[in-house]
Design a protein around this motif. Structure first.
Motif, PDB file in Angstrom:
ATOM      1  N   VAL A 222       0.835  -1.208   0.000  1.00 53.15           N
ATOM      2  CA  VAL A 222       0.000   0.000   0.000  1.00 53.15           C
ATOM      3  C   VAL A 222       0.870   1.259   0.000  1.00 53.15           C
ATOM      4  CG1 VAL A 222      -1.897   1.214   1.139  1.00 53.15           C
ATOM      5  CG2 VAL A 222      -1.749  -1.279   1.306  1.00 53.15           C
ATOM      6  N   TYR A 225       2.311   2.991  -3.108  1.00 54.42           N
ATOM      7  CA  TYR A 225       1.391   3.747  -3.959  1.00 54.42           C
ATOM      8  C   TYR A 225       0.686   4.859  -3.177  1.00 54.42           C
ATOM      9  CZ  TYR A 225       2.243  -0.381  -6.771  1.00 54.42           C
ATOM     10  OH  TYR A 225       2.863  -1.384  -7.469  1.00 54.42           O
ATOM     11  N   TYR A 229      -2.240   7.297  -4.404  1.00 52.50           N
ATOM     12  CA  TYR A 229      -3.518   7.234  -3.685  1.00 52.50           C
ATOM     13  C   TYR A 229      -3.971   8.635  -3.275  1.00 52.50           C
ATOM     14  CZ  TYR A 229      -7.031   5.539  -0.358  1.00 52.50           C
ATOM     15  OH  TYR A 229      -8.216   5.286   0.319  1.00 52.50           O
ATOM     16  N   VAL A 233      -7.255   9.487  -5.321  1.00 47.61           N
ATOM     17  CA  VAL A 233      -8.409   9.168  -4.479  1.00 47.61           C
ATOM     18  C   VAL A 233      -8.753  10.342  -3.563  1.00 47.61           C
ATOM     19  CG1 VAL A 233      -9.348   7.613  -2.719  1.00 47.61           C
ATOM     20  CG2 VAL A 233      -7.873   6.700  -4.531  1.00 47.61           C
ATOM     21  N   GLY A 289     -11.153   7.394   2.340  1.00 47.43           N
ATOM     22  CA  GLY A 289     -10.019   7.806   1.531  1.00 47.43           C
ATOM     23  C   GLY A 289     -10.207   9.096   0.756  1.00 47.43           C
ATOM     24  N   ILE A 351      -4.407  -2.240  -8.451  1.00 53.08           N
ATOM     25  CA  ILE A 351      -4.641  -0.922  -9.050  1.00 53.08           C
ATOM     26  C   ILE A 351      -5.011  -1.083 -10.523  1.00 53.08           C
ATOM     27  CG2 ILE A 351      -3.503   1.218  -9.771  1.00 53.08           C
ATOM     28  CD1 ILE A 351      -1.943   1.148  -7.153  1.00 53.08           C
ATOM     29  N   THR A 356      -7.082   2.589  -8.030  1.00 54.53           N
ATOM     30  CA  THR A 356      -6.158   2.921  -6.940  1.00 54.53           C
ATOM     31  C   THR A 356      -6.796   2.750  -5.565  1.00 54.53           C
ATOM     32  OG1 THR A 356      -5.080   4.525  -8.397  1.00 54.53           O
ATOM     33  CG2 THR A 356      -4.591   4.695  -6.047  1.00 54.53           C
ATOM     34  N   GLN A 357      -8.058   3.065  -5.411  1.00 56.88           N
ATOM     35  CA  GLN A 357      -8.725   2.982  -4.113  1.00 56.88           C
ATOM     36  C   GLN A 357      -8.647   1.575  -3.520  1.00 56.88           C
ATOM     37  OE1 GLN A 357     -12.838   4.082  -4.229  1.00 56.88           O
ATOM     38  NE2 GLN A 357     -13.157   3.859  -2.027  1.00 56.88           N
TER      39      GLN A 357
END
Length: 389
Positions: A222, A225, A229, A233, A289, A351, A356-357
């Motif tokens: 995680v 990225y 993110y 996001v 997010g 992703i 991406t979320q």
């Protein structure tokens, strides 16, 4: 004696910072390197990827090979190799030379880091060892987080060569400090290579390796990225993203300090709680997010937990093979690098497939698997080891 130990651990922390700074700082200047050598950015990225591969390959072997030699001499050798590599990088006229000057020191990277962790633990009582190790981890976190923006700033404000000089100066200073202030440290009760390799016959060693791989995968699957993110996001601007990354790094350092106390007093509970706390952070990131304030709070907590996690990973390997500390630390470094590579790859797949979320799902899957492995590991411990709080 206590003052000498404090100085020793400080030098080790700065030494680890210098080596991690050499490894990670290049990330901040890859565009400048690509322009300087007239190569593509993807080719310039070989400076990062080949360094990481060299570390992963040499992690179990190099610390083992040097385990019987005076530790001060080994540290001076490794620092010397890094200094030479840094100096060659400053004056390298083509990309191939720069790449060689990076990869050769990378093979010695696990030797110094493994020794730093072992020496720090040996310099204090067994009960205080986690605190000493956590101080060395501060250097690891600082090298990973602070080196990137410093190198980037120096390259943009002055030149690429000045950024490279920064790497060299840090390692030269640590070399001199080691030479002048660290006493000779001959290895007492030297173990044969066979005796150290015999820890691989123990099932708990392999279970611990699996736990380290999965826990590190859960973080870097995680974190790798995070910038993307925050951009896609959370819809943050570049300045805000930079601040968040700095905040994560600072929180990571705080986590190292906290980890020393937790592993000294509540080792088993801390190991068991880590996947659940980190999992809660990821679940919150998934549902909130898009909101800047909750994301900022979660990033701060995440950084602290990740800092604790790095120390826990080292503790898992050391407690599985305390009779071969240098080799165990080498296994830890390799397992951590494998976990980083695995997590980054899986996160990228999520992703690409879902957006991406959904990268947090990669972290959650690793945490679910790591929980099962940690539970298995716990039942493999002796009753006395299980009773440690």
């Amino acid at each position: 004696m206590q003052k000498r130990n404090h100085l020793l651990i400080f030098i080790l922390s700065v030494g680890v910072f210098g080596i991690l700074n050499t490894e990670m700082g290049v990330i901040g200047i890859l565009p400048s390197i690509a322009e300087h050598y007239n190569v593509s950015i993807s080719r310039a990225g070989w400076l990062v990827s080949l360094f990481a591969i060299a570390v992963a390959v040499s992690g179990p072997t190099m610390p083992l090979l040097f385990s019987g030699i005076n530790r001060k001499k080994v540290m001076l050798l490794v620092l010397g190799v890094f200094v030479v590599g840094n100096v060659v990088s400053i004056f390298a006229s083509n990309f191939a030379v720069a790449l060689i000057a990076r990869v050769i020191p990378a093979f010695f990277h696990p030797v110094y880091c493994s020794l730093a962790l072992t020496v720090a633990a040996d310099s204090v009582s067994e009960e205080e060892a986690p605190k000493a190790v956590s101080k060395v981890f501060i250097g690891v976190s600082a090298g990973m987080v602070i080196g990137v923006p410093i190198a980037s700033f120096l390259a943009s404000a002055a030149s690429l060569e000045v950024a490279m000089i920064f790497f060299a100066v840090v390692n030269i200073l640590v070399f001199l400090a080691t030479l002048l202030f660290i006493p000779s440290m001959p290895v007492k009760g030297r173990q044969s290579y066979g005796a150290q390799l015999s820890v691989l016959k123990k099932a708990i060693t392999w279970v611990s390796i699996a736990a380290v791989i999965l826990l590190n995968s859960s973080v870097f699957g995680v974190y790798s990225y995070l910038a993307e993110y925050l951009k896609t996001v959370t819809n943050m601007y570049s300045n805000s993203i930079s601040f968040m990354l700095f905040m994560y790094g600072g929180a990571n350092i705080i986590g190292n300090v906290v980890a020393g106390r937790l592993l000294t007093n509540h080792a088993v509970r801390s190991v068991a709680a880590l996947p659940f706390v980190l999992g809660a952070v990821y679940i919150m990131l998934f549902f909130f997010g898009k909101l800047s304030v909750p994301v900022a709070v979660m990033t701060l907590i995440w950084g602290i937990v990740a800092g604790i996690g790095g120390n826990i990973n080292q503790y898992l390997m050391m407690s599985a093979a305390p009779e071969a500390p240098d080799f165990a630390n080498g296994l830890f470094l390799t397992s951590a690098n494998v976990g980083t590579t695995l997590g980054t790859a899986v996160g990228g797949l999520f992703i690409s497939a879902m957006g991406t979320q959904y990268v947090v799902i990669a972290g959650l899957l690793s945490l679910i698997l790591s929980t099962a492995i940690i539970l298995l590991r716990h039942y493999m411990l002796t009753p006395a080891q299980q009773s440690v709080s």
